[in-house]
Write a protein that holds these residues in place. Sequence first.
Motif, PDB file in Angstrom:
ATOM      1  N   SER A   1       2.808  38.495 -18.644  1.00 17.37           N
ATOM      2  CA  SER A   1       4.115  37.878 -18.647  1.00 17.37           C
ATOM      3  C   SER A   1       3.582  36.471 -19.864  1.00 17.37           C
ATOM      4  O   SER A   1       3.035  36.355 -20.294  1.00 17.37           O
ATOM      5  N   PHE A   2       5.119  36.470 -20.405  1.00 11.01           N
ATOM      6  CA  PHE A   2       5.116  35.537 -21.669  1.00 11.01           C
ATOM      7  C   PHE A   2       5.948  34.608 -21.426  1.00 11.01           C
ATOM      8  O   PHE A   2       7.012  34.915 -20.702  1.00 11.01           O
ATOM      9  N   GLY A   3       6.435  33.947 -22.310  1.00 13.26           N
ATOM     10  CA  GLY A   3       7.632  32.894 -22.548  1.00 13.26           C
ATOM     11  C   GLY A   3       7.101  31.477 -21.500  1.00 13.26           C
ATOM     12  O   GLY A   3       8.711  31.030 -21.371  1.00 13.26           O
ATOM     13  N   GLU A   4       6.561  31.211 -21.017  1.00 14.02           N
ATOM     14  CA  GLU A   4       6.102  30.210 -19.527  1.00 14.02           C
ATOM     15  C   GLU A   4       5.734  28.859 -20.648  1.00 14.02           C
ATOM     16  O   GLU A   4       6.677  27.831 -20.370  1.00 14.02           O
ATOM     17  N   LEU A   5       5.298  28.638 -21.538  1.00 13.11           N
ATOM     18  CA  LEU A   5       5.146  27.951 -22.110  1.00 13.11           C
ATOM     19  C   LEU A   5       5.931  26.157 -22.961  1.00 13.11           C
ATOM     20  O   LEU A   5       6.377  24.835 -22.602  1.00 13.11           O
ATOM     21  N   ALA A   6       7.448  27.185 -23.456  1.00 14.83           N
ATOM     22  CA  ALA A   6       8.505  26.686 -24.150  1.00 14.83           C
ATOM     23  C   ALA A   6       8.895  25.413 -23.090  1.00 14.83           C
ATOM     24  O   ALA A   6       9.838  24.466 -22.593  1.00 14.83           O
ATOM     25  N   LEU A   7       8.771  27.013 -21.316  1.00 17.91           N
ATOM     26  CA  LEU A   7      10.011  26.596 -20.354  1.00 17.91           C
ATOM     27  C   LEU A   7       8.700  25.053 -19.789  1.00 17.91           C
ATOM     28  O   LEU A   7       9.757  24.462 -19.219  1.00 17.91           O
ATOM     29  N   MET A   8       7.886  25.335 -19.862  1.00 15.66           N
ATOM     30  CA  MET A   8       7.015  24.576 -18.736  1.00 15.66           C
ATOM     31  C   MET A   8       6.808  22.878 -19.409  1.00 15.66           C
ATOM     32  O   MET A   8       6.323  22.308 -18.695  1.00 15.66           O
ATOM     33  N   TYR A   9       6.113  23.445 -20.740  1.00 13.10           N
ATOM     34  CA  TYR A   9       6.300  21.543 -21.186  1.00 13.10           C
ATOM     35  C   TYR A   9       7.283  21.048 -22.289  1.00 13.10           C
ATOM     36  O   TYR A   9       7.080  20.057 -22.840  1.00 13.10           O
ATOM     37  N   ASN A  10       8.623  21.843 -22.237  1.00  8.30           N
ATOM     38  CA  ASN A  10       9.923  22.009 -23.095  1.00  8.30           C
ATOM     39  C   ASN A  10       9.846  21.518 -24.293  1.00  8.30           C
ATOM     40  O   ASN A  10       9.545  20.016 -25.165  1.00  8.30           O
ATOM     41  N   THR A  11       8.828  22.819 -24.896  1.00 12.09           N
ATOM     42  CA  THR A  11       8.101  22.486 -26.324  1.00 12.09           C
ATOM     43  C   THR A  11       9.221  23.753 -26.825  1.00 12.09           C
ATOM     44  O   THR A  11       9.780  24.812 -26.226  1.00 12.09           O
TER      45      THR A  11
ATOM     46  N   GLY B   1      13.624  39.263 -17.094  1.00  9.13           N
ATOM     47  CA  GLY B   1      13.402  38.315 -17.540  1.00  9.13           C
ATOM     48  C   GLY B   1      13.773  36.789 -16.540  1.00  9.13           C
ATOM     49  O   GLY B   1      14.782  37.302 -15.127  1.00  9.13           O
ATOM     50  N   LEU B   2      13.647  35.710 -16.832  1.00  7.70           N
ATOM     51  CA  LEU B   2      13.837  34.571 -15.416  1.00  7.70           C
ATOM     52  C   LEU B   2      14.452  33.073 -16.675  1.00  7.70           C
ATOM     53  O   LEU B   2      13.426  33.611 -17.150  1.00  7.70           O
ATOM     54  N   ASP B   3      15.770  33.272 -16.267  1.00 10.93           N
ATOM     55  CA  ASP B   3      15.871  31.988 -16.786  1.00 10.93           C
ATOM     56  C   ASP B   3      15.503  30.749 -16.543  1.00 10.93           C
ATOM     57  O   ASP B   3      14.123  30.565 -15.310  1.00 10.93           O
ATOM     58  N   ARG B   4      15.835  29.754 -17.348  1.00 15.73           N
ATOM     59  CA  ARG B   4      15.128  28.543 -17.765  1.00 15.73           C
ATOM     60  C   ARG B   4      15.299  27.568 -16.480  1.00 15.73           C
ATOM     61  O   ARG B   4      14.213  26.916 -15.866  1.00 15.73           O
ATOM     62  N   ALA B   5      16.531  27.182 -16.051  1.00 12.59           N
ATOM     63  CA  ALA B   5      17.079  26.253 -14.697  1.00 12.59           C
ATOM     64  C   ALA B   5      15.874  27.579 -13.482  1.00 12.59           C
ATOM     65  O   ALA B   5      15.140  26.388 -12.905  1.00 12.59           O
ATOM     66  N   THR B   6      15.943  28.609 -13.318  1.00 14.09           N
ATOM     67  CA  THR B   6      15.248  29.159 -12.290  1.00 14.09           C
ATOM     68  C   THR B   6      13.609  28.812 -12.543  1.00 14.09           C
ATOM     69  O   THR B   6      13.142  28.790 -10.964  1.00 14.09           O
ATOM     70  N   PHE B   7      13.063  29.430 -13.695  1.00 10.94           N
ATOM     71  CA  PHE B   7      11.819  28.865 -13.607  1.00 10.94           C
ATOM     72  C   PHE B   7      11.471  27.251 -13.214  1.00 10.94           C
ATOM     73  O   PHE B   7      10.169  27.328 -12.133  1.00 10.94           O
ATOM     74  N   ARG B   8      12.124  26.432 -13.843  1.00  8.19           N
ATOM     75  CA  ARG B   8      11.302  25.400 -13.591  1.00  8.19           C
ATOM     76  C   ARG B   8      11.623  24.939 -12.178  1.00  8.19           C
ATOM     77  O   ARG B   8      10.757  24.307 -11.617  1.00  8.19           O
ATOM     78  N   ARG B   9      13.052  25.294 -11.526  1.00  9.45           N
ATOM     79  CA  ARG B   9      13.373  24.653 -10.152  1.00  9.45           C
ATOM     80  C   ARG B   9      12.270  25.471  -9.657  1.00  9.45           C
ATOM     81  O   ARG B   9      11.875  25.154  -8.085  1.00  9.45           O
ATOM     82  N   LEU B  10      11.687  27.006  -9.514  1.00  7.97           N
ATOM     83  CA  LEU B  10      10.910  27.523  -8.442  1.00  7.97           C
ATOM     84  C   LEU B  10       9.890  27.746  -8.531  1.00  7.97           C
ATOM     85  O   LEU B  10       8.641  27.865  -7.341  1.00  7.97           O
ATOM     86  N   ILE B  11       9.216  28.592 -10.306  1.00  6.87           N
ATOM     87  CA  ILE B  11       8.399  28.624 -10.568  1.00  6.87           C
ATOM     88  C   ILE B  11       7.670  26.748 -11.054  1.00  6.87           C
ATOM     89  O   ILE B  11       5.909  26.224  -9.981  1.00  6.87           O
ATOM     90  N   LEU B  12       7.829  26.071 -11.576  1.00  7.77           N
ATOM     91  CA  LEU B  12       7.210  24.579 -11.822  1.00  7.77           C
ATOM     92  C   LEU B  12       6.850  23.742 -10.983  1.00  7.77           C
ATOM     93  O   LEU B  12       6.051  22.903 -10.758  1.00  7.77           O
TER      94      LEU B  12
END
Length: 256
Positions: A61-71, A87-98
Amino acid sequence: SLPLQEQFSEVLDAMFEHRVQPTDHVIDQGDDGDNFYVIERGLFDIVVMGTTVGQYNNKGSFGELALMYNTPRAATIVATNEGALWGLDRATFRRLILKNNAKKRKMYETFIESVPLLKSLEANERMKIVDVLGSKQFPDGERIITQGEKADCFYIVESGEVKIMMKSKTKADHADNVEVELTRCSRGHYFGELALVTNKPRAASVYAEGPVKLVVIDIQAFERLLGSCKEIMKRNISHYEEQLVALFGSSMDLRD
Ligand SMILES: Nc1ncnc2c1ncn2[C@@H]1O[C@@H]2COP(=O)(O)O[C@H]2[C@H]1O
């Protein structure tokens, strides 16, 4: 918070299929992060500042960094054949994964700080390793790594013990070419780095000696986060050669 099962189905519900064609850019370095992606199938190049630094091959999987660290996106991801992603959208990723990351940091902080190999890293670099690590358990006797196979991850023993066993490659046609125990690894020790550092197939097999719990780091995170530890690993690799000379009379097995 929601029970785990509901969280899981919420993630699945939120995921959408994204099909790609050769040369499609899934992510462009420098962009804002919109989605996180899980690979269903396909080959993808990882390009940093115009240089290909790695590849995903039908998994990961990829694309987690920008969502995790706001970079901004740290790399460009290019499809090199026809493929499919979830794909998983940013809001759901942050709410559920982060929100798991905070828990994970608490769980692994002390352990990761105790790993000798990672001592030279900064505290925040060690935390980035915690953010991306996976955990795997194996029952007694189970094979974790198979000699001769392609390598895609690196391991640190969290608990229990593993046994590293090797068959001589240069004596492959001898009837008495049985696996020989090279060494054992226990809590805080790492293995599986050799193939990643040398870009070669697995040089030995690894078995669980009793039940073991391992921290797993995929090759992409290994390259990105453990680059500065490679010198220490390379120094240890020269000890492997001495060991092989003692066991087999030569270290040819680690060479081409
Ligand atoms: N060496 C690397 N440097 C940066 N990003 C990488 C690297 N290898 C894989 N990646 C992935 O590429 C992704 C690009 O988008 P993100 O920065 O959101 O998250 C990044 C990581 O998931």
